[in-house]
Scaffold this motif. Structure first.
Motif, short mmCIF file in Angstrom:
data_model
loop_
_atom_site.label_atom_id
_atom_site.label_comp_id
_atom_site.label_asym_id
_atom_site.label_seq_id
_atom_site.Cartn_x
_atom_site.Cartn_y
_atom_site.Cartn_z
N ASN A 102 -30.66 92.07 155.74
CA ASN A 102 -31.24 93.33 156.19
C ASN A 102 -32.76 93.34 155.99
OD1 ASN A 102 -31.62 95.93 157.04
ND2 ASN A 102 -30.74 96.87 155.24
N ARG A 103 -33.23 92.93 154.83
CA ARG A 103 -34.64 93.04 154.48
C ARG A 103 -35.46 91.80 154.81
NH1 ARG A 103 -36.09 98.18 153.67
NH2 ARG A 103 -34.65 99.23 152.28
N LYS A 104 -34.80 90.67 155.02
CA LYS A 104 -35.47 89.39 155.32
C LYS A 104 -36.38 88.93 154.18
CE LYS A 104 -34.57 89.18 159.99
NZ LYS A 104 -33.51 90.12 160.02
N GLN A 105 -36.05 89.32 152.96
CA GLN A 105 -36.78 88.85 151.80
C GLN A 105 -35.87 88.89 150.58
OE1 GLN A 105 -40.16 91.28 151.04
NE2 GLN A 105 -39.13 93.15 151.57
N LEU A 106 -36.26 88.14 149.56
CA LEU A 106 -35.42 88.00 148.38
C LEU A 106 -35.76 89.01 147.28
CD1 LEU A 106 -35.50 84.12 148.02
CD2 LEU A 106 -33.66 85.52 148.94
N ALA A 107 -36.85 89.73 147.40
CA ALA A 107 -37.34 90.56 146.30
C ALA A 107 -36.32 91.61 145.85
CB ALA A 107 -38.65 91.24 146.70
N GLU A 108 -35.72 92.32 146.79
CA GLU A 108 -34.78 93.37 146.40
C GLU A 108 -33.53 92.78 145.76
OE1 GLU A 108 -36.15 93.26 149.42
OE2 GLU A 108 -37.17 95.17 149.75
N ALA A 109 -32.98 91.72 146.35
CA ALA A 109 -31.79 91.10 145.79
C ALA A 109 -32.08 90.52 144.41
CB ALA A 109 -31.27 90.00 146.72
N MET A 110 -33.25 89.93 144.26
CA MET A 110 -33.64 89.38 142.96
C MET A 110 -33.83 90.50 141.93
SD MET A 110 -36.65 86.57 142.28
CE MET A 110 -36.13 85.60 143.68
N GLY A 111 -34.44 91.59 142.33
CA GLY A 111 -34.65 92.71 141.43
C GLY A 111 -33.34 93.33 140.94
N ILE A 112 -32.39 93.50 141.87
CA ILE A 112 -31.08 94.04 141.47
C ILE A 112 -30.37 93.08 140.53
CG2 ILE A 112 -28.79 94.62 142.35
CD1 ILE A 112 -30.24 95.71 144.87
N HIS A 113 -30.44 91.79 140.83
CA HIS A 113 -29.80 90.78 139.98
C HIS A 113 -30.42 90.77 138.58
CE1 HIS A 113 -27.82 86.53 140.18
NE2 HIS A 113 -27.51 87.17 139.08
N ILE A 114 -31.73 90.85 138.50
CA ILE A 114 -32.41 90.90 137.20
C ILE A 114 -32.00 92.16 136.44
CG2 ILE A 114 -34.66 91.22 136.09
CD1 ILE A 114 -35.79 89.27 138.22
N PHE A 115 -31.94 93.29 137.13
CA PHE A 115 -31.54 94.54 136.49
C PHE A 115 -30.13 94.45 135.92
CE2 PHE A 115 -29.39 98.65 136.76
CZ PHE A 115 -30.17 99.39 135.88
N VAL A 116 -29.20 93.95 136.71
CA VAL A 116 -27.80 93.86 136.27
C VAL A 116 -27.67 92.90 135.09
CG1 VAL A 116 -25.50 93.04 136.95
CG2 VAL A 116 -26.81 94.52 138.48
N ASN A 117 -28.27 91.72 135.19
CA ASN A 117 -28.16 90.75 134.09
C ASN A 117 -28.85 91.24 132.83
OD1 ASN A 117 -26.89 89.05 135.97
ND2 ASN A 117 -27.82 87.24 135.08
N THR A 118 -30.00 91.87 132.97
CA THR A 118 -30.70 92.39 131.79
C THR A 118 -29.88 93.50 131.13
OG1 THR A 118 -32.83 91.84 132.79
CG2 THR A 118 -32.86 93.40 130.98
#
Length: 128
Positions: A102-118
């Motif tokens: 949808n966004r054509k970039q990794l920033a949002e997916a990476m941010g959500i992944h960092i939030f969940v793991n943290t």
């Protein structure tokens, strides 16, 4: 010699909470999200699909499912073969793939992944 060899088998992140957050909460999600991007490109080539956001594009959903399943398999040992936990991983990575489409970039997916793991690491060390 036994004292030295015993020390080398202790993971670096066992005692230091900040190192655990840095490694498991930030670095690992970045690496996994980059790997997810590679899996997306690979499955796009296999299915001959273009990376486009189109809710009617069934190939997009197949790519999301295949890319999500690859990263879920990487979590097999961590999750100790728990069916529900692996399903949650599959859903998380498939949704991350759709977010990347949808966004054509990794920033949002990476941010959500960092939030969940943290959040998970913080909970495991007693921060909340």
């Amino acid at each position: 010699l036994d004292k030295i060899s015993g020390l080398t088998q202790i993971p670096v992140t066992t005692e230091n909470a900040y190192m655990r957050v840095l490694i498991w909460g930030i670095m690992i999600p970045v690496i996994e999200t980059m790997f997810l991007a590679v899996a997306i490109v690979f499955w796009n080539m296999v299915t001959k699909s273009r990376v486009t956001w189109n809710t009617g594009n069934l190939k997009m959903y197949w790519v999301a499912l295949l890319a999500g399943s690859i990263l879920s398999l990487l979590h097999w040992k961590v999750r100790l073969s728990s069916d529900f936990a692996l399903f949650v991983d599959l859903a998380f990575f498939a949704l991350s793939t759709l977010l990347i489409f949808n966004r054509k970039q990794l920033a949002e997916a990476m941010g959500i992944h960092i939030f969940v793991n943290t959040a998970v690491v913080g909970r495991s060390i007693g921060w909340w």
